[in-house]
Design a protein around this motif. Structure first.
Motif, PDB file in Angstrom:
ATOM      1  N   SER A   1      -4.571   3.579  -6.261  1.00 18.53           N
ATOM      2  CA  SER A   1      -5.198   3.108  -5.023  1.00 18.53           C
ATOM      3  C   SER A   1      -4.275   2.198  -4.237  1.00 18.53           C
ATOM      4  CB  SER A   1      -6.498   2.371  -5.350  1.00 18.53           C
ATOM      5  OG  SER A   1      -7.066   1.812  -4.182  1.00 18.53           O
ATOM      6  N   ARG A   2      -3.607   1.262  -4.946  1.00 19.61           N
ATOM      7  CA  ARG A   2      -2.640   0.375  -4.305  1.00 19.61           C
ATOM      8  C   ARG A   2      -1.688  -0.180  -5.350  1.00 19.61           C
ATOM      9  NH1 ARG A   2      -4.349  -5.563  -3.746  1.00 19.61           N
ATOM     10  NH2 ARG A   2      -6.178  -5.810  -5.080  1.00 19.61           N
TER      11      ARG A   2
ATOM     12  N   ILE B   1      -7.311   2.628  -9.394  1.00 24.36           N
ATOM     13  CA  ILE B   1      -6.224   2.107 -10.221  1.00 24.36           C
ATOM     14  C   ILE B   1      -5.266   1.287  -9.367  1.00 24.36           C
ATOM     15  CG2 ILE B   1      -4.272   2.693 -11.707  1.00 24.36           C
ATOM     16  CD1 ILE B   1      -7.027   3.210 -12.935  1.00 24.36           C
ATOM     17  N   VAL B   2      -4.963   0.073  -9.837  1.00 25.90           N
ATOM     18  CA  VAL B   2      -3.987  -0.809  -9.191  1.00 25.90           C
ATOM     19  C   VAL B   2      -2.760  -0.876 -10.097  1.00 25.90           C
ATOM     20  CG1 VAL B   2      -3.487  -3.167  -8.434  1.00 25.90           C
ATOM     21  CG2 VAL B   2      -5.733  -2.155  -7.990  1.00 25.90           C
ATOM     22  N   PHE B   3      -1.613  -0.579  -9.536  1.00 24.86           N
ATOM     23  CA  PHE B   3      -0.356  -0.622 -10.280  1.00 24.86           C
ATOM     24  C   PHE B   3       0.326  -1.960 -10.013  1.00 24.86           C
ATOM     25  CE2 PHE B   3       4.256   1.034 -10.404  1.00 24.86           C
ATOM     26  CZ  PHE B   3       4.399   0.689 -11.736  1.00 24.86           C
ATOM     27  N   ILE B   4       0.738  -2.650 -11.076  1.00 26.39           N
ATOM     28  CA  ILE B   4       1.331  -3.987 -10.957  1.00 26.39           C
ATOM     29  C   ILE B   4       2.834  -3.902 -11.165  1.00 26.39           C
ATOM     30  CG2 ILE B   4       1.282  -6.361 -11.800  1.00 26.39           C
ATOM     31  CD1 ILE B   4      -1.508  -5.829 -12.909  1.00 26.39           C
TER      32      ILE B   4
ATOM     33  N   GLU C   1       0.631  10.730 -16.505  1.00 26.97           N
ATOM     34  CA  GLU C   1       1.279  11.611 -15.529  1.00 26.97           C
ATOM     35  C   GLU C   1       0.307  12.664 -15.005  1.00 26.97           C
ATOM     36  OE1 GLU C   1       5.196  14.558 -15.125  1.00 26.97           O
ATOM     37  OE2 GLU C   1       4.619  13.729 -17.078  1.00 26.97           O
ATOM     38  N   ALA C   2      -0.541  13.190 -15.875  1.00 26.99           N
ATOM     39  CA  ALA C   2      -1.492  14.217 -15.456  1.00 26.99           C
ATOM     40  C   ALA C   2      -2.457  13.699 -14.402  1.00 26.99           C
ATOM     41  CB  ALA C   2      -2.267  14.730 -16.676  1.00 26.99           C
ATOM     42  N   GLN C   3      -2.746  12.395 -14.446  1.00 28.65           N
ATOM     43  CA  GLN C   3      -3.649  11.793 -13.465  1.00 28.65           C
ATOM     44  C   GLN C   3      -2.900  11.010 -12.391  1.00 28.65           C
ATOM     45  OE1 GLN C   3      -6.825  12.134 -12.873  1.00 28.65           O
ATOM     46  NE2 GLN C   3      -7.332  13.418 -14.627  1.00 28.65           N
ATOM     47  N   CYS C   4      -1.557  11.075 -12.413  1.00 30.31           N
ATOM     48  CA  CYS C   4      -0.721  10.448 -11.375  1.00 30.31           C
ATOM     49  C   CYS C   4      -1.002   8.956 -11.240  1.00 30.31           C
ATOM     50  CB  CYS C   4      -0.913  11.145 -10.028  1.00 30.31           C
ATOM     51  SG  CYS C   4      -0.536  12.908 -10.084  1.00 30.31           S
ATOM     52  N   VAL C   5      -1.079   8.267 -12.390  1.00 24.75           N
ATOM     53  CA  VAL C   5      -1.305   6.825 -12.375  1.00 24.75           C
ATOM     54  C   VAL C   5      -0.165   6.131 -13.120  1.00 24.75           C
ATOM     55  CG1 VAL C   5      -3.810   6.966 -12.156  1.00 24.75           C
ATOM     56  CG2 VAL C   5      -2.783   6.946 -14.425  1.00 24.75           C
TER      57      VAL C   5
ATOM     58  N   TRP D   1       0.836  -1.190   0.000  1.00 22.73           N
ATOM     59  CA  TRP D   1       0.000   0.000   0.000  1.00 22.73           C
ATOM     60  C   TRP D   1       0.873   1.242   0.000  1.00 22.73           C
ATOM     61  CZ3 TRP D   1      -5.206  -0.811  -0.315  1.00 22.73           C
ATOM     62  CH2 TRP D   1      -5.612  -2.132  -0.146  1.00 22.73           C
ATOM     63  N   PRO D   2       0.453   2.293  -0.701  1.00 19.22           N
ATOM     64  CA  PRO D   2       1.275   3.502  -0.777  1.00 19.22           C
ATOM     65  C   PRO D   2       1.515   4.097   0.597  1.00 19.22           C
ATOM     66  CG  PRO D   2      -0.501   3.539  -2.404  1.00 19.22           C
ATOM     67  CD  PRO D   2      -0.769   2.374  -1.507  1.00 19.22           C
ATOM     68  N   THR D   3       2.729   4.558   0.817  1.00 21.17           N
ATOM     69  CA  THR D   3       3.080   5.233   2.056  1.00 21.17           C
ATOM     70  C   THR D   3       3.329   6.695   1.755  1.00 21.17           C
ATOM     71  OG1 THR D   3       4.119   3.236   2.917  1.00 21.17           O
ATOM     72  CG2 THR D   3       4.737   5.313   3.955  1.00 21.17           C
TER      73      THR D   3
END
Length: 357
Positions: free
Chosen positions: A111-112, A317-320, A161-165, A54-56
């Motif tokens: 999101s994670r 959004i889930v980043f893998i 990048e504009a949506q930080c995903v 999870w993002p810190t």
């Protein structure tokens, strides 16, 4: 008689002192047991193949420090070659995902982040593989195939990048060799990069040896163009595979990606129709790995509005990412090396070509 008794007592005392000295010397021999790894932190939740991180706020999740190895003296070599053999090299661990400050307070964001252990070659994407259904309702993983490509891939990067995903990119080896600078932009932005064969042929229609060559040349070509090992992630062109090829990727510890939702941007070339189609499919599926192509102009044009609608629709959004990096094979590195472009000696285009009318 007294002299003999005194002499015997002295000998006994000397024996005790010698014994204690020897015991002390034995206990100071260095240990040959490696220091145990520090346990995982509570911030890292591991479940089988996929670990959710999870993002810190303010940076990467903290990781437990490893204990320093003890000062171990090298053991003497033995006559048995098997005992002296060096252990096989392990895959290099992947670098921590790049965490960049988001300047858009209303961004869709991540999101994670999940980390994939690719040992044994797991398959991901419910359209073909059912073992690892790791996305929760409302979660979307963004993936892009067939790049890198001028204009379109940079436009996709700008929209993300504009949506930080962040997303997973599956470049074609040839395209990567043609446009290594664009691929390096993808990596510099912190996205995950896998591979998608050397020339995007249907592997299911090829003999095993030819298909294997396409896979490995693609992996080597992408890694060489990236200037570093990439993720052990692979997607079959047109999602067409054979059991033998899937097993081979398992032996190479490379995860195979399928999809949950197909944008069909290879045939839908109007951005508004593309957006409407993706949103309708996501509403029906409820979640999923979304297939798009940064090769396609329509995708680059549609992506800013598509991301805005994902946010409006409450999707997360889930980043893998990958636990390890892929290991290329030297024989295929050698095959693709000549395809790498040499440094250009061209002048800036404005110094050579200008509009006069």
């Amino acid at each position: 008689m007294r002299k003999f008794a005194v002499l015997a007592a002295g000998c006994s005392t000397l024996a005790v002192l010698v014994g204690l000295g020897a015991g002390r010397a034995w206990f100071t021999l260095p240990s040959k047991i490696d220091a145990a790894r520090a346990p995982s932190t509570s911030e890292e939740i591991t479940t089988g193949t996929i670990a959710a991180r999870w993002p810190t706020p303010g940076g990467a999740p903290p990781r437990a420090a490893q204990s320093p190895a003890p000062n171990i003296q090298p053991a003497r070599a033995t006559a048995d070659p098997a005992l002296n053999a060096k252990p096989a090299a392990l895959p290099a661990p992947a670098p921590a995902p790049v965490r960049q400050t988001c300047s858009n307070p209303n961004a869709l964001g991540i999101s994670r982040t999940v980390e994939i252990d690719t040992s044994g070659g797991p398959g991901l994407g419910m359209s073909q593989y059912r073992d690892y259904d790791f996305l929760q309702p409302g979660e979307v993983a963004l993936t892009f195939d067939d790049g890198p490509w001028p204009v379109n891939t940079p436009a996709v990067l700008a929209a993300l990048e504009a949506q930080c995903v962040k997303a997973v990119f599956f470049p074609i080896g040839k395209h990567a060799s043609w446009h290594p600078a664009i691929l390096k932009q993808v990596i510099a932005a912190g996205h995950t990069v896998g591979s998608h064969t050397w020339s995007h042929v249907n592997l299911a229609s090829k003999p095993f040896a030819e298909a294997k060559n396409e896979i490995e040349k693609g992996i080597s070509g992408v890694a060489q163009s990236a200037g570093q090992p990439t993720a052990p992630f692979f997607r079959f062109p047109q999602l067409r595979q054979t059991p033998e090829l899937k097993a081979y990727l398992g032996e190479r510890n490379i995860a195979t990606f399928s999809i949950d939702v197909d944008s069909e941007d290879f045939r839908i070339h109007k951005p508004d129709q593309l957006i409407n189609g993706v949103m309708a499919k996501l509403k029906k599926a409820g979640k999923g790995i979304l297939l798009m192509h940064d090769f396609q102009k329509s995708t680059a044009q549609a992506l800013p509005e598509l991301l805005a609608q994902l946010k409006a629709g409450g999707y997360k959004i889930v980043f893998i990412t990958a636990k390890d990096r892929v290991t290329t094979l030297p024989e295929y590195d050698a095959q693709v090396a000549p395809a790498q472009p040499t440094a250009s000696t061209a002048k800036p285009i404005a110094n050579v070509i200008r509009t006069v009318d």
